[in-house]
Design a protein around this motif. Structure first.
Motif, PDB file in Angstrom:
ATOM      1  N   VAL A 107       0.830  -1.208   0.000  1.00  0.00           N
ATOM      2  CA  VAL A 107       0.000   0.000   0.000  1.00  0.00           C
ATOM      3  C   VAL A 107       0.864   1.258   0.000  1.00  0.00           C
ATOM      4  O   VAL A 107       0.498   2.263  -0.612  1.00  0.00           O
ATOM      5  N   ARG A 108       2.036   1.203   0.624  1.00  0.00           N
ATOM      6  CA  ARG A 108       2.933   2.363   0.558  1.00  0.00           C
ATOM      7  C   ARG A 108       3.507   2.511  -0.852  1.00  0.00           C
ATOM      8  O   ARG A 108       3.676   3.615  -1.344  1.00  0.00           O
ATOM      9  N   ASP A 109       3.795   1.387  -1.494  1.00  0.00           N
ATOM     10  CA  ASP A 109       4.236   1.448  -2.891  1.00  0.00           C
ATOM     11  C   ASP A 109       3.164   2.085  -3.765  1.00  0.00           C
ATOM     12  O   ASP A 109       3.459   2.946  -4.589  1.00  0.00           O
ATOM     13  N   VAL A 110       1.919   1.688  -3.575  1.00  0.00           N
ATOM     14  CA  VAL A 110       0.820   2.253  -4.357  1.00  0.00           C
ATOM     15  C   VAL A 110       0.707   3.756  -4.095  1.00  0.00           C
ATOM     16  O   VAL A 110       0.531   4.545  -5.021  1.00  0.00           O
TER      17      VAL A 110
ATOM     18  N   THR B 260       3.461   5.709  -7.645  1.00  0.00           N
ATOM     19  CA  THR B 260       2.527   5.803  -8.760  1.00  0.00           C
ATOM     20  C   THR B 260       2.344   7.269  -9.135  1.00  0.00           C
ATOM     21  O   THR B 260       2.456   8.143  -8.266  1.00  0.00           O
ATOM     22  N   PRO B 261       2.068   7.554 -10.389  1.00  0.00           N
ATOM     23  CA  PRO B 261       1.838   8.952 -10.777  1.00  0.00           C
ATOM     24  C   PRO B 261       0.477   9.476 -10.314  1.00  0.00           C
ATOM     25  O   PRO B 261       0.217  10.665 -10.408  1.00  0.00           O
ATOM     26  N   ILE B 262      -0.370   8.603  -9.788  1.00  0.00           N
ATOM     27  CA  ILE B 262      -1.690   9.021  -9.317  1.00  0.00           C
ATOM     28  C   ILE B 262      -1.538   9.692  -7.955  1.00  0.00           C
ATOM     29  O   ILE B 262      -0.992   9.117  -7.026  1.00  0.00           O
ATOM     30  N   ASP B 263      -2.003  10.919  -7.855  1.00  0.00           N
ATOM     31  CA  ASP B 263      -1.957  11.652  -6.592  1.00  0.00           C
ATOM     32  C   ASP B 263      -3.293  12.383  -6.447  1.00  0.00           C
ATOM     33  O   ASP B 263      -3.411  13.552  -6.790  1.00  0.00           O
ATOM     34  N   LEU B 264      -4.289  11.649  -6.001  1.00  0.00           N
ATOM     35  CA  LEU B 264      -5.633  12.204  -5.898  1.00  0.00           C
ATOM     36  C   LEU B 264      -5.814  12.993  -4.604  1.00  0.00           C
ATOM     37  O   LEU B 264      -5.231  12.664  -3.574  1.00  0.00           O
ATOM     38  N   TRP B 265      -6.644  14.006  -4.692  1.00  0.00           N
ATOM     39  CA  TRP B 265      -7.010  14.757  -3.493  1.00  0.00           C
ATOM     40  C   TRP B 265      -7.650  13.846  -2.465  1.00  0.00           C
ATOM     41  O   TRP B 265      -8.304  12.868  -2.792  1.00  0.00           O
ATOM     42  N   ARG B 266      -7.507  14.221  -1.228  1.00  0.00           N
ATOM     43  CA  ARG B 266      -8.336  13.631  -0.176  1.00  0.00           C
ATOM     44  C   ARG B 266      -9.652  14.400  -0.208  1.00  0.00           C
ATOM     45  O   ARG B 266      -9.730  15.517  -0.737  1.00  0.00           O
TER      46      ARG B 266
ATOM     47  N   CYS C 212      -1.833  12.835   6.390  1.00  0.00           N
ATOM     48  CA  CYS C 212      -0.924  13.721   5.662  1.00  0.00           C
ATOM     49  C   CYS C 212      -0.146  13.003   4.563  1.00  0.00           C
ATOM     50  O   CYS C 212       0.943  13.419   4.197  1.00  0.00           O
ATOM     51  N   PHE C 213      -0.706  11.923   4.033  1.00  0.00           N
ATOM     52  CA  PHE C 213      -0.068  11.178   2.953  1.00  0.00           C
ATOM     53  C   PHE C 213      -1.113  10.847   1.908  1.00  0.00           C
ATOM     54  O   PHE C 213      -2.300  11.031   2.145  1.00  0.00           O
ATOM     55  N   PRO C 214      -0.697  10.384   0.717  1.00  0.00           N
ATOM     56  CA  PRO C 214      -1.650  10.170  -0.370  1.00  0.00           C
ATOM     57  C   PRO C 214      -2.823   9.273   0.005  1.00  0.00           C
ATOM     58  O   PRO C 214      -2.687   8.328   0.788  1.00  0.00           O
ATOM     59  N   ALA C 215      -3.962   9.572  -0.582  1.00  0.00           N
ATOM     60  CA  ALA C 215      -5.199   8.848  -0.265  1.00  0.00           C
ATOM     61  C   ALA C 215      -5.278   7.468  -0.916  1.00  0.00           C
ATOM     62  O   ALA C 215      -5.779   6.535  -0.315  1.00  0.00           O
ATOM     63  N   TRP C 216      -4.798   7.374  -2.144  1.00  0.00           N
ATOM     64  CA  TRP C 216      -4.998   6.139  -2.906  1.00  0.00           C
ATOM     65  C   TRP C 216      -3.826   5.204  -2.728  1.00  0.00           C
ATOM     66  O   TRP C 216      -2.690   5.625  -2.884  1.00  0.00           O
ATOM     67  N   ALA C 217      -4.057   3.996  -2.382  1.00  0.00           N
ATOM     68  CA  ALA C 217      -5.284   3.329  -1.972  1.00  0.00           C
ATOM     69  C   ALA C 217      -5.385   3.358  -0.443  1.00  0.00           C
ATOM     70  O   ALA C 217      -4.413   3.665   0.241  1.00  0.00           O
TER      71      ALA C 217
END
Length: 147
Positions: free
Chosen positions: A12-15, A19-25, A54-59
């Motif tokens: 999940v940390r790799d995801v 990844t280039p995906i950086d979606l808003w929370r 404070c870190f990316p939402a996905w996933a």
């Protein structure tokens, strides 16, 4: 279980970070999207202050861990239809005990709880559930072939 949960933490940390995906929370989407500049998620820290991770939402990490746990349990016991009760020691929880009809139901509620709190979107939860189940399958079929 420990292997699957360790692998879930890595995956999940790799995801989230590789990844280039950086979606808003949700908090950013709602505030900066112009829906409600004062909106706050329901998640609170021990001091009672509304917070968002404070870190990316996905996933969703919770969904990934929950599905990895559920995947190991249902594969080990050979069934997902094993009912059980769980109780929390969280003092702020309005519900102390929950009944589940199976492991997947518990993992799904865990994943959805993050959506209900306002810290994840539904696709964060769904993708976390998928990732966690794939991890459980991998652990059972490759690392624990002797079971």
């Amino acid at each position: 279980m420990s292997i699957a949960l360790a692998d879930a933490g890595i995956a999940v940390r790799d995801v989230k970070y590789l990844t280039p995906i950086d979606l808003w929370r949700p908090v950013s989407a709602i505030r900066e999207g112009g829906l409600d500049p004062e909106w706050k998620p329901l998640l609170k820290n021990p001091a009672g202050v509304n917070v968002t991770p404070c870190f990316p939402a996905w996933a969703s990490g919770h969904a990934t861990f929950g599905a990895a746990w559920a995947g190991i349990m249902k594969r080990y016991f050979g069934s997902d239809a094993i009912a059980f009760d769980m109780t929390t020691d969280e003092p702020r929880s309005p519900v102390r005990s929950r009944h589940f009809t199976g492991f997947t139901a518990a993992a799904r509620e865990d994943a959805n709880s993050r959506v209900w709190l306002g810290v994840h979107f539904p696709w964060d939860a769904e993708d976390g559930l998928t990732l966690g189940d794939k991890i459980a399958d991998y652990v059972i079929t490759t690392k624990l072939r002797t079971l």
